[in-house]
Scaffold this active site. Structure first.
Site, PDB file in Angstrom:
ATOM      1  N   GLY A   1       5.515   7.325   2.443  1.00  0.00           N
ATOM      2  CA  GLY A   1       6.260   6.328   1.688  1.00  0.00           C
ATOM      3  C   GLY A   1       5.435   5.061   1.533  1.00  0.00           C
TER       4      GLY A   1
ATOM      5  N   GLY B   1       0.845  -1.193   0.000  1.00  0.00           N
ATOM      6  CA  GLY B   1       0.000   0.000   0.000  1.00  0.00           C
ATOM      7  C   GLY B   1       0.874   1.235   0.000  1.00  0.00           C
TER       8      GLY B   1
ATOM      9  N   GLY C   1       1.626   4.905   1.712  1.00  0.00           N
ATOM     10  CA  GLY C   1       1.395   5.707   2.899  1.00  0.00           C
ATOM     11  C   GLY C   1       1.649   7.172   2.615  1.00  0.00           C
TER      12      GLY C   1
ATOM     13  CG  ASP D   1      -7.641   8.167   8.899  1.00  0.00           C
ATOM     14  OD1 ASP D   1      -8.709   8.481   8.317  1.00  0.00           O
ATOM     15  OD2 ASP D   1      -6.564   8.024   8.295  1.00  0.00           O
TER      16      ASP D   1
HETATM   17  P1  ADP Z   1      -1.050   5.983   5.823  1.00  0.00           P
HETATM   18  O1  ADP Z   1      -0.910   6.433   7.236  1.00  0.00           O
HETATM   19  O2  ADP Z   1      -0.160   6.788   4.982  1.00  0.00           O
HETATM   20  O3  ADP Z   1      -2.471   5.917   5.332  1.00  0.00           O
HETATM   21  P2  ADP Z   1      -1.185   3.137   6.316  1.00  0.00           P
HETATM   22  O4  ADP Z   1      -0.588   2.723   7.615  1.00  0.00           O
HETATM   23  O5  ADP Z   1      -2.679   3.254   6.272  1.00  0.00           O
HETATM   24  O6  ADP Z   1      -0.480   4.477   5.801  1.00  0.00           O
HETATM   25  O7  ADP Z   1      -0.722   2.131   5.173  1.00  0.00           O
HETATM   26  C1  ADP Z   1      -1.143   2.346   3.829  1.00  0.00           C
HETATM   27  C2  ADP Z   1      -1.696   1.066   3.227  1.00  0.00           C
HETATM   28  O8  ADP Z   1      -0.692   0.013   3.287  1.00  0.00           O
HETATM   29  C3  ADP Z   1      -2.907   0.456   3.960  1.00  0.00           C
HETATM   30  O9  ADP Z   1      -4.112   1.054   3.545  1.00  0.00           O
HETATM   31  C4  ADP Z   1      -2.794  -1.018   3.542  1.00  0.00           C
HETATM   32  O10 ADP Z   1      -3.283  -1.223   2.238  1.00  0.00           O
HETATM   33  C5  ADP Z   1      -1.287  -1.254   3.530  1.00  0.00           C
HETATM   34  N1  ADP Z   1      -0.856  -1.758   4.848  1.00  0.00           N
HETATM   35  C6  ADP Z   1      -0.518  -1.002   5.919  1.00  0.00           C
HETATM   36  N2  ADP Z   1      -0.201  -1.758   6.981  1.00  0.00           N
HETATM   37  C7  ADP Z   1      -0.313  -3.047   6.584  1.00  0.00           C
HETATM   38  C8  ADP Z   1      -0.141  -4.331   7.245  1.00  0.00           C
HETATM   39  N3  ADP Z   1       0.248  -4.392   8.529  1.00  0.00           N
HETATM   40  N4  ADP Z   1      -0.366  -5.468   6.531  1.00  0.00           N
HETATM   41  C9  ADP Z   1      -0.766  -5.369   5.237  1.00  0.00           C
HETATM   42  N5  ADP Z   1      -0.961  -4.205   4.570  1.00  0.00           N
HETATM   43  C10 ADP Z   1      -0.735  -3.055   5.221  1.00  0.00           C
HETATM   44 MG    MG Z   2      -4.086   4.739   5.916  1.00  0.00          MG
END
Ligand code: ADP
Ligand code: MG
Length: 308
Positions: free
Chosen positions: A41, A36, A38, A152
């Site tokens: 990054g 995914g 973020g 969120d």
């Molecule tokens: P941001 O704070 O920038 O939104 P996230 O922590 O939500 O970042 O991570 C972005 C995306 O990455 C998530 O929506 C998901 O699709 C993927 N992702 C994040 N953490 C995990 C995890 N522990 N296992 C699998 N996918 C993840």
């Molecule tokens: Mg997120």
């Protein structure tokens, strides 16, 4: 000789996709495909180079951390993740830094986003939704007991593990709050599409349907229009929804935040008694939940077995 972990299925899949690219390493982990995107990054699948454990690595580019406030936000995300041990909250395993990146090593939720799961199935059966909802409430109840608000919660930040259990992730907007004074949150944050009426409209006594996106406003391109829509649209439910589910959702979506069902009210609603029973962590104490999390999907040091 190559370490055994290079024959891990995820590593082989990476090699097939990028035959000429060496596998990057970050700390003890090989970094494979992107899971995914973020704010700072990518989030990547990591495989422990010795044990083969799968983790998610939330990478934060140092050059994206442009000021003290951003740095404080990341530090708070890590500090809060470190406080929380619950079967339905993503576990923090470790943090790393290099000259280019900070990395947050997290439990890997291999089932992906609930968002994609619902899109793929078009809708969920009420009983399946009930299980996920109860797991969500269990996790939220637990973090509130620890005086943490997530701020969120949305389908992109609710992930599934391999058993289709819910994993709450992304504590990037989370903060401490005082549960006993019960002050209303008024800071505009999180994601526009999921904003509560009081955040978008200071005297808003209208409500939006969670089931119905405004077709004239895809993806909230025009934020002003989206907020007007949130403040204006009356509630409507799909026909097949049970009366108890309607009653619960209506109580949760009362526009006046002081009249809206709070967590305690939600947890007492008869819809739970009908739907959940054996399938969740709902109703356990903080201690029991933390014990379950310790016994559960922690980083398992299973010796990786050669598969080819
Ligand atoms: P941001 O704070 O920038 O939104 P996230 O922590 O939500 O970042 O991570 C972005 C995306 O990455 C998530 O929506 C998901 O699709 C993927 N992702 C994040 N953490 C995990 C995890 N522990 N296992 C699998 N996918 C993840
Ligand atoms: Mg997120």
């Amino acid at each position: 000789p190559l370490p055994d972990v290079l024959s891990h299925p995820a590593v082989i899949a990476y090699g097939a996709n990028y035959p000429n690219r060496p596998i990057p390493k970050f700390g003890a982990y090989y970094m494979l495909q992107t899971l995914g995107e973020g704010e700072f990054g990518k989030v990547k699948l990591g495989i422990h180079s010795k044990y083969g454990d799968e983790v998610a690595v939330k990478l934060i580019r140092r050059d994206a951390v442009v000021n003290e406030a951003k740095m404080a936000k990341i530090a708070r995300e890590i500090e809060i993740l470190d406080m929380l041990k619950h079967p339905n909250i993503v576990r923090l395993y470790d943090v790393f830094e290099t000259d280019k990146f900070f990395g947050i090593i997290l439990e890997y939720a291999s089932g992906g986003e609930l968002f994609d799961h619902i899109l793929a199935h078009r809708y969920l059966k009420e009983r399946d939704a009930a299980k996920l909802f109860a797991q969500l409430i269990s996790g939220v109840w637990y973090m509130h007991q620890k005086n943490i608000v997530h701020r969120d919660l949305k389908l992109e930040n609710l992930l599934l593990d391999r058993h289709r259990n819910l994993i709450i992730t992304d504590f990037g907007f989370a903060n401490h709050f005082n549960r006993t004074t019960n002050d209303l949150m008024e800071t505009m944050c999180g994601s526009p599409c999921y904003a509560a009426p009081e955040l978008v409209n200071s005297d808003g006594l209208y409500v939006t349907s969670p089931f119905d996106d405004d077709p004239t406003n895809p993806d909230g391109e025009d934020i002003t229009k989206l907020y007007a829509y949130i403040a204006r649209t009356p509630l409507s439910f799909p026909d097949q929804l049970s009366d108890q589910a309607r009653s619960l959702l209506s109580a949760m979506l009362i526009p006046d935040p002081r009249a809206r069902a709070d967590l305690a009210t939600i947890m007492r609603h008869p819809w739970f008694a009908i739907n959940i029973r054996e399938i969740t962590t709902f109703g356990l104490t903080v201690k029991e939940l933390e014990q379950l999390a310790e016994d559960g999907p922690t980083l398992r040091r299973l010796a990786y077995q050669r598969t080819v």
